[in-house]
Design an enzyme around this catalytic site. Structure first.
Site, PDB file in Angstrom:
ATOM      1  N   HIS A  78      41.618  42.944  35.495  1.00 26.02           N
ATOM      2  CA  HIS A  78      40.817  41.721  35.260  1.00 26.02           C
ATOM      3  C   HIS A  78      39.866  41.891  34.080  1.00 26.02           C
ATOM      4  O   HIS A  78      38.734  41.418  34.122  1.00 26.02           O
ATOM      5  CB  HIS A  78      39.992  41.381  36.519  1.00 26.02           C
ATOM      6  N   ASP A 125      39.804  45.076  41.857  1.00 25.66           N
ATOM      7  CA  ASP A 125      40.882  44.387  42.569  1.00 25.66           C
ATOM      8  C   ASP A 125      42.066  44.124  41.665  1.00 25.66           C
ATOM      9  O   ASP A 125      41.951  44.080  40.450  1.00 25.66           O
ATOM     10  CB  ASP A 125      40.370  43.049  43.128  1.00 25.66           C
ATOM     11  N   GLU A 126      43.182  43.963  42.293  1.00 25.63           N
ATOM     12  CA  GLU A 126      44.401  43.461  41.669  1.00 25.63           C
ATOM     13  C   GLU A 126      44.695  44.099  40.318  1.00 25.63           C
ATOM     14  O   GLU A 126      44.956  43.393  39.336  1.00 25.63           O
ATOM     15  CB  GLU A 126      44.305  41.935  41.484  1.00 25.63           C
ATOM     16  N   VAL A 127      44.659  45.412  40.254  1.00 32.10           N
ATOM     17  CA  VAL A 127      45.013  46.061  38.995  1.00 32.10           C
ATOM     18  C   VAL A 127      46.515  45.924  38.787  1.00 32.10           C
ATOM     19  O   VAL A 127      47.304  46.310  39.637  1.00 32.10           O
ATOM     20  CB  VAL A 127      44.601  47.546  38.990  1.00 32.10           C
ATOM     21  N   GLU A 147      40.726  47.220  47.231  1.00 27.13           N
ATOM     22  CA  GLU A 147      41.663  48.149  46.593  1.00 27.13           C
ATOM     23  C   GLU A 147      41.032  49.476  46.197  1.00 27.13           C
ATOM     24  O   GLU A 147      41.735  50.431  45.888  1.00 27.13           O
ATOM     25  CB  GLU A 147      42.277  47.503  45.339  1.00 27.13           C
TER      26      GLU A 147
END
Lengths: 664, 664
Positions: A242, A302-304, A354
Site C-alpha cells: 500500500h 496489510d495486504e502486501v 498480517e
C-alpha cells in the site's frame, strides 16, 4: 422531569438521551434549571486545556439553548461544580483513568473525576442531559457513575484515497469527543496519496500528493486540538505494501522498477532486503515520531502484494540466503527492523492482522480487520489487539449491524481473563475510496456513535429500540457542532436538480441506501479518484430511518391482525406518496444525465406503492388476494430487489410482507 | 441553453440567474461545458491576491458542481482565459475601475478587466452562470460588459450591541463579494460595547467589551480577507455621542460624572471643550489609522444627546466664550478638530447627517440615515454623500421595498450633473439590537442582495418578478458559501421544540414575519443585550416567500374570474394545511413557555384558513356570500392584523381578498 402544571407530555428518563449509555444511571427527583445565571466553579486541579474545555462547554450550552451564558468562575454558589483530582498526562496515554461521576440535584450539579479526561466526558454527558422544559431548559436530577469498557475506542479516517482537509478532520474530532471516542487513527499514506509534509524527504508529499497534504503546523494543530478533546492521534504509514505514493518521489525504495503514478491498480511493495530502505525509514520515522507524540505508531502491514518480491531475483536470493520460507517471513523480517527503529523512539508498533508472525515482538499491537478469531489467536500468543472487523463504515451497514459486533464475542469470548485483558478495544474504519470532504460526515455519523457505544458502554447494553432512539437524539445534537452529516444531502440534491425544488427527489432519496459491502466496486476495473462523487448514491444516508420506521409500523400492523387503523392510515399515506412520486420525478430524470440512472428505481417505487395500496385493500376487507395477483406482485418485488444505480430500494421488504399477508 | 435532445424543459436566459444584473448582457448561442478538464490560464498582470481568488473560484466551482477541478494554469487551450491589464491599488481606493468583460463561447470563456477588481467581479458572474444540464454542467454562451453604477456599495454591520465573531464577519464578506458589494462599514463602538483592542488605551476594550472584542491580529486578518475580495473596510468609532462604552475605562472623556455601565439607556457624550479629549483622540485615532488602511474613517456623529452638555456649567461657559449658539455649533467644533486629527493621517472624515454644518470641511462625506433630501442638501453644498435611509435591514422590510429606494430619487433627482457626481452610492445597515451571530445571516441575506443590485445595476433594472426570481437563485448559492441564512431557522425551531419534529411549527413560521420598523421596541423600557433571542420572531425570515407567492396566486386566481382550477387547488391545499395546523401545534404550545405566546397567532391562522376555504366554496359556486358571514369574517381578519408575539401574520391580506371577492 421538567414537571410543571403545564407539562402535558410525559418527560423522558435521563438515560433516554445519553449516548454512549453510561455504566450506571440513577434517576433522581426534580431538575436543575439552566438559565442565564448558570455558573461554573472549578476546584481541585485545572490547567489551560481544561479551561478551554469549559469554555467550549459554555459556548455549546449557549448554542443549544440560545441563552447567552457567561463564564463566571469562582462563583461561591455555582450551578455546576467541577473538580478533577490531578493532572492528566501529556501526551495522553492509553489506559489513563477516564472515569467521572456526575451528580445533579435541583440545587446544583457536581462533576468529579480523577483527572480532566473524566471531566471532558462528564461535560459531554451533561450537555446530552439538557432538555427543553415549559419554563426554558433543565437537566434532570440524576447520579451517574461512568467509565469506559475499553480503553481504546478509535475511528480510522483514510485521507489517502480522497484528501480530507483539516477543518473537516477537526469537526469530526468534535463529534468523536461527543461520542467519547478517544483515538483518531489517521491513515495518512496509501497507494493513492502521501498526505504528510516531510521536511526530511520533501519529494514524498511533493510527488505523492498532488498538492493535497497536511503541513507540519497543521498536523501539530490537529494533534493539540485532539488532545484538548481527550483524543489520541495514532498515525498510520502503511508499509511495505500500500505504498505506491512513496515511490513517485523515491523509486529507490520499491522492489520493482516503476515508473509509478498515483492512478492505477498496481500495489507495489518496498524492498525489505536493502539496507538503504531502513536507513531511509529510520530518518523518516524519526521525523514523524517527533510530529506525532502518541506512544503508538501504526505501520500498516496489510495486504502486501508479493508479486514484485517474487519477480525480483535479488529479493529471492535474499530469502534463500536468510533461510526464509516465504514472503510472510520476509515481511516479518521487515517488521522486526521497523520495531527496532520505532523502539529507539519509544514507540509501540501497531499493525494489521498480517503482521502477526512468530518473530513479531510481543509488545506489538494487532489490529484485526479479519475478525475476532485472529484477535483471539493474537491474544493467546501474548499480543494486545483491537477489533475493526465489523466496524467498516464504508460497507454501508446499518447501525444495528455494527452495534451487534462485540470485540469479546465469538472466538474472543472463550479467552481466559488474562488473555481478555489484551483486547484493548476497537476502531471503526472510514475507508475513503468513495467519500469526499462533502459526504464524509454523513458516512461516519450517526452510525459511528453506535460503535462508540459498543466500545464504551457495558456489554449488556444492547436494546436496539433504545439505541436508535438515542442515536437520533445524538445525531441532532451533532448539528450544533456544525457536522454536515444531515445538511450535505440536501445541498447535493439541489445540485443534482439545479434548483431548490427537490421534493420529489427527496422522496426517493429517503427510501434508498447505497449497496452494501463491496458491491459498488463490481464491474469497476479501476477506481478514478478524481471522478466526481456526484450521484444519488453519494448523497443518500447509509441507513434509511424512514424505511426502518415504515418497516416496524408494517410489522406492528400485521401482528395486530390489521386492527390498528392509525397504523394503517400511516402506511397508506406513505404508499400513496411513493406511488405518485414517479410522475413528479420523471420530468427531472429525463433532463439530467446525473439523474437518468434513477428512472428504473423510481418506477419500482411507484409500482410497489401501488401494490402495497392494493394489498391494504385486501387486508382491510379481510379478503384473500387472488393467487395470480399475488404471484405477479411478488415477481415485481423480486426484480425490485436488484440494485439500480448502486442503490437498494429498502422498502421492498415491508411491502413484500404486506403482499404476503394478503393470503392469510 | 443547455440544449440536448433530452432537454425537455425550456432553459433560462443567462441573465435570469445573475444578481446584481450586469450593465449589458448579450446572449450568445450554445454553451461551454464544465467538466473535470476545466482549466484556467492567467495572462497579463497577476499577483498573490488574484491567485488566491482563482483558487477560491475553483474551490467554489468544485463545491457547486461536485466535480473535482484542479488548477492547471498555463494550459495552452484553457477553458477560461483571465487577463487583467494592470495592478489594483493597495489599499483599495474608492473609485478604482471595477469593470470587466466576460465573453463565453462554446469553445472558451474570456474574462478581461483593467485590473484584478474586475476579475473578482467577473468570476462571481461566471459562477452565477453555471447551470446543470443534461450532460453535467455548462455556462451559456454570452457577452457581458459590466461596471457598477455607484462606486460605494456598502453594508454596515453593528458589532457593538451584539458582538459578531470574526468567522461570521468573514462569511458575510464572502456573501458581499458574491453580491459585488465593496465596502464593509464596521460599526465598532457604540454605547453598548467597544469592540476593538486598543494597545494605547487597553481600558477601552478592557472595560468596555465584557471580553468580546476583536484583537488587532484578528482585525488585520479581516482587513486582508476583505481586500482579497475587493472590499474596503471603513471603521466607525461613533463619537461624541453613542460613546458610553468608552467611559467605563476613561470617564475623564465624558461630559458628565458617571458612573457608567454597558447596560441602560443613557447616552452620555464626550466633552468637546477639554483639550485632554483631543489629546486622547489624537493618540487613539493614530493607533486606529494604522490598523485600518482605508482612506475613509467614520466618526459617527449621530444623535448626540445634549443633556450632559446642557447640564455642565463649564461646557455652557465654553459655548458662550466661543460665541456658539447651540450644541450643533459645539459638535461642529468637535468635528473640525477631529477632521484635523484625521487629515494628519491622510484620512477623509465621514459621518452621519448630523455632522453637516457650515463649518464642516468640504472634504467630509455625509452618510444619510434621514433620506435623499439631506443627501441632496449636502451635495448642493459641495459634500459627497451616501444613502442609508431606506436600507435599514433591521426594520424588517421586504426586499422589494428596499429595492425601490434609489439614491438618485426624490430630492436627489433634481440635482445638477455636477452635484449628482457627489452621491457616491449607499450602504445597507444591519443594526444589532435584535440580532446575534446565530440569526445575523438571515437578517442580512438574501434581502441585502436586492440593495446590492440597486447600487450596482443600471437604474432601469427594476422588474420585481425578475428580482425575486434571481434573488432566490442568489440565496441558494449563498449556502455553498456556508452562510446560515436558511439553515439557522430550522436549528432554532428544533431548539424551541426540543426535537426534530418541527413540521407544525414550520407551517406557522412560514407565514409570519417580524413586526416592521421599530414596533418591536414598543413597551420595552430598556433593552437587555444579554437576553436570549430565542423566540419565533428571532428565527423567522424577515420576508415570507410563501406568503408572497400565495398572495400572487390568489391575485391571479381572482383576476382570472375563478376559472383557474389548478390555482384554486393550490390555494385550497394551502388553506387546508393552515386550518388544520393549530390542532397539530397546540400540544407543543402549552408545553413550552417559549412557544406559549404563539397560541393566538396559531389560532388566527386556523380561523383564516377555514374562512378562506369557505370563501372558495362561494367563489366556486359563483354564489355571493351572505352579508353577515362576510362581515363576521372581515371582523376576524381585522383582529388577525394585530401583531402577536412581535409577529405579523402575513397571509391575512390575500385571505381578506378571497373573502371580499365572495360578494362580487
Amino acid at each position: 422531569m421538567c414537571a410543571t402544571a403545564l407539562s402535558a407530555a410525559p418527560q423522558s428518563e435521563p438515560a433516554s438521551r445519553l449516548m454512549p449509555m453510561p455504566a450506571t444511571v440513577e434517576p433522581g427527583s426534580g431538575q436543575l434549571l439552566i438559565d442565564r445565571s448558570f455558573s461554573i466553579s472549578v476546584t481541585g486541579y485545572h490547567d489551560a486545556s481544561l479551561d478551554r474545555a469549559i469554555q467550549r462547554f459554555l459556548t455549546q450550552l449557549t448554542r443549544e439553548t440560545g441563552i447567552p451564558i457567561w463564564s463566571k468562575s469562582g462563583d461561591s454558589n455555582p450551578s455546576l461544580l467541577i473538580r478533577a483530582d490531578q493532572a492528566r498526562e501529556i501526551p495522553q496515554r492509553l489506559g489513563e483513568d477516564e472515569s467521572y461521576a456526575l451528580s445533579i440535584t435541583p440545587s446544583r450539579a457536581e462533576l468529579t473525576a480523577p483527572n480532566p479526561l473524566g471531566i471532558l466526558h462528564g461535560l459531554e454527558t451533561f450537555l446530552q442531559l439538557v432538555e427543553p422544559c415549559a419554563g426554558g431548559f433543565i437537566v434532570p436530577a440524576v447520579r451517574i457513575q461512568d467509565q469506559p469498557r475499553f480503553a481504546w475506542r478509535g475511528l480510522l479516517i483514510d485521507v489517502s484515497r480522497h484528501f480530507i482537509p483539516p477543518d473537516v478532520i477537526k469537526r469530526n474530532l468534535d463529534a468523536m469527543a461527543a461520542a467519547k471516542m478517544n483515538v483518531l487513527h489517521w491513515h495518512l499514506t496509501d497507494d493513492e496519496g502521501f498526505r504528510v509534509e516531510s521536511r526530511r524527504f520533501p519529494q514524498l508529499h511533493g510527488q505523492g500528493s498532488e498538492g493535497q497534504f497536511y503541513t507540519q503546523p497543521e498536523i501539530r494543530e490537529i494533534v493539540s486540538y485532539a488532545y484538548d478533546r481527550g483524543i489520541r492521534i495514532v498515525p498510520e504509514f502503511d508499509i511495505p505494501g500500500h505504498s505506491r505514493s512513496w515511490f513517485l518521489g523515491h523509486p529507490e525504495l520499491a522492489s520493482g522498477l516503476g515508473p509509478y503514478s498515483l492512478d492505477g491498480n498496481a500495489s507495489p511493495a518496498m524492498d525489505p532486503t536493502l539496507e538503504s530502505t531502513y536507513r531511509f525509514l529510520d530518518k523518516f520515522l524519526v521525523e514523524m515520531a517527533g510530529l506525532f507524540p502518541d506512544a503508538y505508531f501504526h505501520i500498516g502491514g496489510d495486504e502486501v502484494d508479493g508479486k514484485q518480491w517474487d519477480a525480483n531475483p535479488k529479493i529471492q536470493a535474499f530469502l534463500r540466503a536468510h533461510g526464509m520460507k516465504n514472503n510472510q517471513d520476509l515481511q516479518a523480517w521487515f517488521n522486526q527492523r521497523l520495531a527496532r527503529i520505532l523502539a529507539k523512539r519509544h514507540k509501540v508498533m501497531i499493525g494489521w492482522d498480517e503482521i502477526l508472525h512468530p518473530d513479531l515482538p510481543k509488545t506489538s499491537v494487532i489490529q484485526s480487520w479479519r475478525g475476532q478469531q485472529s484477535l483471539a489467536v493474537a491474544a493467546k500468543q501474548g499480543y494486545t489487539g483491537l477489533l475493526s472487523h465489523g466496524y467498516y463504515l464504508d460497507l454501508m451497514w446499518s447501525a444495528s449491524r455494527h452495534y451487534a459486533v462485540d470485540p469479546m464475542a465469538d472466538a474472543a469470548s472463550v479467552l481466559t481473563p488474562d488473555e481478555k485483558i489484551r483486547i484493548l478495544g476497537g476502531e471503526s474504519c472510514m475507508w475513503a475510496e468513495w467519500i469526499t470532504p462533502e459526504n464524509i460526515d454523513a458516512r461516519i455519523w450517526p452510525r459511528n456513535a453506535a460503535i462508540a457505544e459498543r466500545l464504551w458502554s457495558p456489554q449488556t447494553v444492547t436494546d436496539l429500540d433504545s439505541m436508535y432512539s438515542r442515536l437520533r437524539a445524538f445525531s441532532l445534537r451533532l448539528e450544533w457542532l456544525d457536522l454536515t452529516h444531515r445538511s450535505a444531502r440536501s445541498r447535493m440534491l439541489r445540485r443534482m436538480v439545479g434548483s431548490d425544488d427537490v421534493a420529489a427527489l427527496s422522496v426517493l432519496a429517503d427510501v434508498v441506501e447505497p449497496v452494501k459491502d463491496y458491491t459498488r466496486w463490481k464491474g469497476v476495473a479501476q477506481l478514478d479518484f478524481h471522478a466526481p462523487l456526484n450521484r444519488l448514491v453519494d448523497a443518500v444516508y447509509p441507513e434509511s430511518e424512514l424505511a426502518r420506521r415504515f418497516s416496524s409500523t408494517v410489522q406492528a400492523y400485521l401482528q395486530g391482525g390489521h386492527a390498528d387503523k392509525a397504523a394503517e392510515a400511516q402506511i397508506r399515506a406513505q404508499l400513496l406518496l411513493w406511488r405518485d412520486n414517479d410522475v413528479q420525478l420523471r420530468p427531472l430524470l429525463v433532463q439530467r444525465s446525473l439523474l437518468q440512472e434513477l428512472a428504473p428505481i423510481s418506477a419500482n417505487l411507484s409500482t410497489l406503492g401501488a401494490s402495497g395500496l392494493k394489498a391494504l385493500v385486501y387486508l382491510d376487507r379481510s379478503e384473500p388476494s387472488p393467487e395470480p395477483w399475488k404471484a405477479d406482485r411478488l415477481a415485481e418485488v423480486e426484480q425490485a430487489k436488484t440494485p439500480r444505480a448502486s442503490l437498494l430500494l429498502v422498502v421492498v421488504a415491508p411491502i413484500e410482507r404486506l403482499i404476503q399477508a394478503t393470503s392469510h
